[in-house]
Scaffold this motif. Structure first.
Motif, PDB file in Angstrom:
ATOM      1  N   VAL A  19     -34.657   4.025 -12.555  1.00 59.61           N
ATOM      2  CA  VAL A  19     -34.006   3.241 -13.602  1.00 59.61           C
ATOM      3  C   VAL A  19     -33.385   2.008 -12.957  1.00 59.61           C
ATOM      4  CG1 VAL A  19     -31.797   4.480 -13.417  1.00 59.61           C
ATOM      5  CG2 VAL A  19     -32.389   3.320 -15.547  1.00 59.61           C
ATOM      6  N   THR A  20     -33.464   0.895 -13.678  1.00 59.32           N
ATOM      7  CA  THR A  20     -32.854  -0.351 -13.199  1.00 59.32           C
ATOM      8  C   THR A  20     -31.877  -0.851 -14.246  1.00 59.32           C
ATOM      9  OG1 THR A  20     -34.825  -0.937 -11.924  1.00 59.32           O
ATOM     10  CG2 THR A  20     -33.277  -2.705 -12.430  1.00 59.32           C
ATOM     11  N   ASN A  63     -28.561   6.361  -0.337  1.00 56.02           N
ATOM     12  CA  ASN A  63     -29.604   5.326  -0.267  1.00 56.02           C
ATOM     13  C   ASN A  63     -30.580   5.373  -1.429  1.00 56.02           C
ATOM     14  OD1 ASN A  63     -31.072   7.564   0.360  1.00 56.02           O
ATOM     15  ND2 ASN A  63     -31.482   7.000   2.491  1.00 56.02           N
ATOM     16  N   ARG A  64     -30.315   6.199  -2.424  1.00 58.21           N
ATOM     17  CA  ARG A  64     -31.147   6.144  -3.643  1.00 58.21           C
ATOM     18  C   ARG A  64     -30.698   4.991  -4.539  1.00 58.21           C
ATOM     19  NH1 ARG A  64     -30.288   9.631  -6.928  1.00 58.21           N
ATOM     20  NH2 ARG A  64     -28.475  10.738  -6.101  1.00 58.21           N
ATOM     21  N   PHE A  65     -29.575   4.395  -4.208  1.00 63.56           N
ATOM     22  CA  PHE A  65     -29.034   3.294  -4.990  1.00 63.56           C
ATOM     23  C   PHE A  65     -29.257   1.988  -4.249  1.00 63.56           C
ATOM     24  CE2 PHE A  65     -26.454   5.361  -8.328  1.00 63.56           C
ATOM     25  CZ  PHE A  65     -26.575   6.675  -7.931  1.00 63.56           C
ATOM     26  N   LEU A  66     -29.806   1.002  -4.978  1.00 63.03           N
ATOM     27  CA  LEU A  66     -30.039  -0.312  -4.380  1.00 63.03           C
ATOM     28  C   LEU A  66     -29.579  -1.381  -5.344  1.00 63.03           C
ATOM     29  CD1 LEU A  66     -31.251  -2.158  -2.194  1.00 63.03           C
ATOM     30  CD2 LEU A  66     -33.429  -2.020  -3.428  1.00 63.03           C
ATOM     31  N   ALA A  67     -28.678  -2.232  -4.881  1.00 58.66           N
ATOM     32  CA  ALA A  67     -28.171  -3.327  -5.710  1.00 58.66           C
ATOM     33  C   ALA A  67     -28.637  -4.651  -5.126  1.00 58.66           C
ATOM     34  CB  ALA A  67     -26.653  -3.293  -5.779  1.00 58.66           C
ATOM     35  N   VAL A  79     -31.738   2.872  -9.331  1.00 54.69           N
ATOM     36  CA  VAL A  79     -31.556   4.243  -8.864  1.00 54.69           C
ATOM     37  C   VAL A  79     -32.950   4.860  -8.768  1.00 54.69           C
ATOM     38  CG1 VAL A  79     -30.413   6.457  -9.231  1.00 54.69           C
ATOM     39  CG2 VAL A  79     -29.376   4.349 -10.105  1.00 54.69           C
ATOM     40  N   GLN A  80     -33.327   5.276  -7.549  1.00 52.54           N
ATOM     41  CA  GLN A  80     -34.681   5.756  -7.324  1.00 52.54           C
ATOM     42  C   GLN A  80     -34.723   6.752  -6.172  1.00 52.54           C
ATOM     43  OE1 GLN A  80     -37.395   2.756  -5.732  1.00 52.54           O
ATOM     44  NE2 GLN A  80     -39.163   3.759  -6.689  1.00 52.54           N
TER      45      GLN A  80
END
Lengths: 113, 114
Positions: A19-20, A63-67, A79-80
């Motif tokens: 999801v983004t 590290n499943r979160f990237l901004a 979130v991936q």
């Protein structure tokens, strides 16, 4: 003056999907923040951008979160892959300087099933 | 470990009476304190703040009191109105350190009955 805009307002996804979330800050605000509220708990800091640079991402859960904030305008939080515990309301906020108060968006309610 | 505690999850008051919301913090490095109000499906909106050099700040019906020795602050709403019904969050920051980062409490749901 338009406020902080977040999209989508709600998202329901299955565990393991991606999801983004998107945030458009108030025009001219160099500082952009992401916060998260898991149900019934406090609103917690995730990270802080100044323009396109990450100043502090100490609150990112893993590290499943990237901004990202390409070009210093809008920001995305990906979130991936999503896990059940990622469910909550994700708030974005922006400010001119760090001494100023924040303006928060309405949040994105993420439900992972 | 919670650094900001709002021990009352909810508070119910009668219209016209005083609402008192409380907040305790643990770290004496915090020196700027804020209250936010949040309606359902909206983001928190800034209400009132106070610096550690003061012990009281007033804005219309809203007054924040700070007791540094007790590490305690409170928000007084007088007189309370039904439109004040919302979740109130206490937030703190250390203006000398990570001065952009707010640390929030869990919030208190205020209901003002007509």
């Amino acid at each position: 003056e338009a406020g902080v805009t977040q999209f989508p307002s709600h998202s329901v996804i299955e565990k393991g999907q991606t999801v983004t979330l998107r945030c458009d800050p108030i025009s001219g605000h160099d500082n952009l923040y992401w916060y998260r509220r898991v149900m019934g708990k406090e609103i917690k800091f995730l990270l802080h951008f100044v323009k396109e640079s990450k100043q502090d991402e100490s609150g990112m859960p893993n590290n499943r979160f990237l901004a990202e904030r390409t070009g210093g305008t809008y920001s995305t939080l990906k979130v991936q892959p999503a896990e059940l515990e990622d469910s909550g309301v994700y708030f974005c906020a922006s400010s001119q300087g760090t001494d100023y108060g924040y303006t928060f968006g309405s949040g994105t309610r993420l439900t992972v099933v | 470990d919670q650094q900001v505690k709002q021990n009352s999850p909810s508070l119910s008051v009668q219209e016209g009476r005083i609402s008192i919301l409380n907040c305790d913090y643990t770290n004496s490095m915090f020196d700027y304190f804020l209250w936010y109000k949040k309606y359902p499906a909206e983001g928190p909106t800034f209400l009132i703040s106070i610096s550690s050099i003061k012990d009281k700040n007033e804005d219309g019906r809203f007054t924040v009191f700070l007791n540094k020795s007790a590490k305690h602050l409170s928000l007084h709403i007088v007189p309370s109105q039904p439109g004040d019904s919302a979740v109130y969050f206490c937030a703190v920051k250390n203006s000398g350190g990570s001065n952009y980062k707010l640390t929030f409490g869990k919030g208190t749901l205020l209901t003002v009955n007509p």
